[in-house]
Design an enzyme around this catalytic site. Structure first.
Site, short mmCIF file in Angstrom:
data_model
loop_
_atom_site.label_atom_id
_atom_site.label_comp_id
_atom_site.label_asym_id
_atom_site.label_seq_id
_atom_site.Cartn_x
_atom_site.Cartn_y
_atom_site.Cartn_z
CG HIS A 1 22.05 69.36 83.25
ND1 HIS A 1 21.44 68.61 82.28
CD2 HIS A 1 21.91 68.66 84.40
CE1 HIS A 1 20.95 67.50 82.82
NE2 HIS A 1 21.22 67.51 84.11
NE ARG B 1 11.75 68.85 72.62
CZ ARG B 1 11.35 68.57 71.39
NH1 ARG B 1 11.16 69.52 70.52
NH2 ARG B 1 11.18 67.32 71.01
#
Ligand SMILES: [Zn+2]
Length: 397
Positions: free
Chosen positions: A212, A301
């Site tokens: 992305h 994360r």
């Protein structure tokens, strides 16, 4: 080495000032090389192994898994499960083991040397050292922090055969080339290329996804500081709904070609299964990238997580226990597009509410593609979107 990812113009072109670091030594001090030219394999007892094991045997042989020289014996296995370290104290968090049934274990023990085959094609020799039993539930709890069979790593562990074989391996030949293996390089090849390019600091980027723009911005934030980017998608068994390997490779190849300076990034595939072991896998990912010569690795994360089995920051916290790792983790916050900032931002530098954020989740991405729609240009590069949509079915079933 694939010539299309090596830019010959980059020789001596590295004018980025380095912070003086140099690429780390391989884990344990030296790169393992278990290639053999031996020919006397006629008549050896042979066993068929999976493509996953074939890949990991090649990872052992070419040093990606340095300092391992084969499948773990009982002492190393138990030490890794209990403490996340080999019996000599060196960091290692994922058991690398060969499982066989009881009957096979006896035959291997009697044979001593065993020929390993995949698809009936022999490729390696295993030198038997020991056979032992193991506790699948105990291993699951230690490595995956759960015994829930819905966890893909636990399911895999519980489906293993009952005996483990320890012993060093010798690789007779690499797996034959294929479009999927075109971007595979050994740690020694990658290290040579890093030196040739003059990079003093190299940031490893683990991925199992298509890029992305948010990922690209994060990678480029690292390039503001460090010399080179080592884009290292993981190729191998994944869970249903993940993108297929060839889609990940082709989208990254396109991104590199269209959006990265030629001498600042390299694309190399890593062929091993995703284990979804969260924090323990983050350490394993770091060790492999250290062997490739990375000085740093981006740990996101919920790195290598699945479902809600791990605390989102557990994969970052675990590095506190591995200060001896010699590769530095970079804890970048996730990037998102902020309509107020009119740019990519993250929680460290953007004060605006979530109502201004635009993010492309995996679920949203799948919905769009299933309708043959493409994401907005500021969320995914049009070349990447078009490529994904051109596949009949880009997802693992
Ligand atoms: Zn903002």
């Amino acid at each position: 080495m694939n010539s299309s990812i090596v830019d010959t113009r980059s020789i001596g072109a590295n004018n980025i000032e380095s912070n003086g670091n140099s690429i780390p030594r391989p884990h344990g001090g030296k790169l393992i090389n278990k290639f053999t030219t031996r020919k006397n394999i006629d008549g050896l007892f042979s066993i068929e192994v999976s493509i996953d094991l074939l890949n990991d045997i090649e990872n052992i042989a070419d040093g990606t898994f340095s300092p391992l020289e084969g499948f773990m014996g009982q002492e190393d296995f138990e030490s890794v499960v209990e403490s996340g370290r080999l019996k000599n104290g060196l960091a290692w968090t994922i058991p690398i083991v060969l499982d066989v049934n009881d009957k096979m274990a006896v035959e291997i023990k009697d044979s001593g040397e065993v020929l390993l085959k995949n698809n009936d094609d022999h490729f390696a020799v295993l030198n038997f050292e020991e056979v032992y039993s193991f506790d699948k539930i105990g291993m699951s709890k230690a490595v995956y922090q759960t015994e829930d069979v819905k966890h893909p790593g636990v399911a895999r562990t519980l489906a293993m055969e009952d005996k483990l074989i320890g012993g060093k391996i010798e690789l007779i030949k690499k797996a034959s080339s294929s479009p999927i293996r075109k971007y595979r390089m050994s740690p020694s090849e990658v290290r040579a290329e890093i030196i040739r390019r003059g990079w003093k600091t190299v940031v490893g980027f683990q991925t199992r996804n298509v890029p992305h723009v948010a990922h690209e911005m994060l990678q480029k934030a690292a390039l503001n500081i460090y010399d080179g980017l080592f884009l290292n998608p993981m190729i191998g068994k994944k869970k249903p709904g993940d993108f297929k390997d060839e889609v990940i490779i082709e989208t990254y190849r396109t991104l590199l070609e269209k959006y990265y300076p030629k001498n600042r990034a390299m694309l190399v595939t890593l062929h091993t299964v995703m284990r979804y072991a969260g924090p323990r896998e983050a350490i394993h990912h770091a060790i492999m990238r250290k062997n490739f010569g990375c000085s740093h690795i981006i740990i996101g994360r919920d790195h290598a997580g699945v479902g809600v089995y791990y605390h989102p920051f557990a994969a970052q916290e675990i590095f506190k226990h591995y200060s001896d790792l010699e590769i530095q983790p970079l804890f970048f916050p996730a990037f998102y597009y902020c309509r107020k900032c009119i740019s990519y931002a993250n929680e460290r530098n953007c004060p605006h509410g979530s109502e201004f954020r635009e993010e492309l989740s995996g679920t949203k991405m799948r919905e769009l593609i299933n309708r043959s729609e493409i994401p907005a240009e500021h969320l995914m590069r049009p070349e990447i979107s078009k490529l994904i949509v051109s596949y009949n079915d880009p997802f693992v079933k």
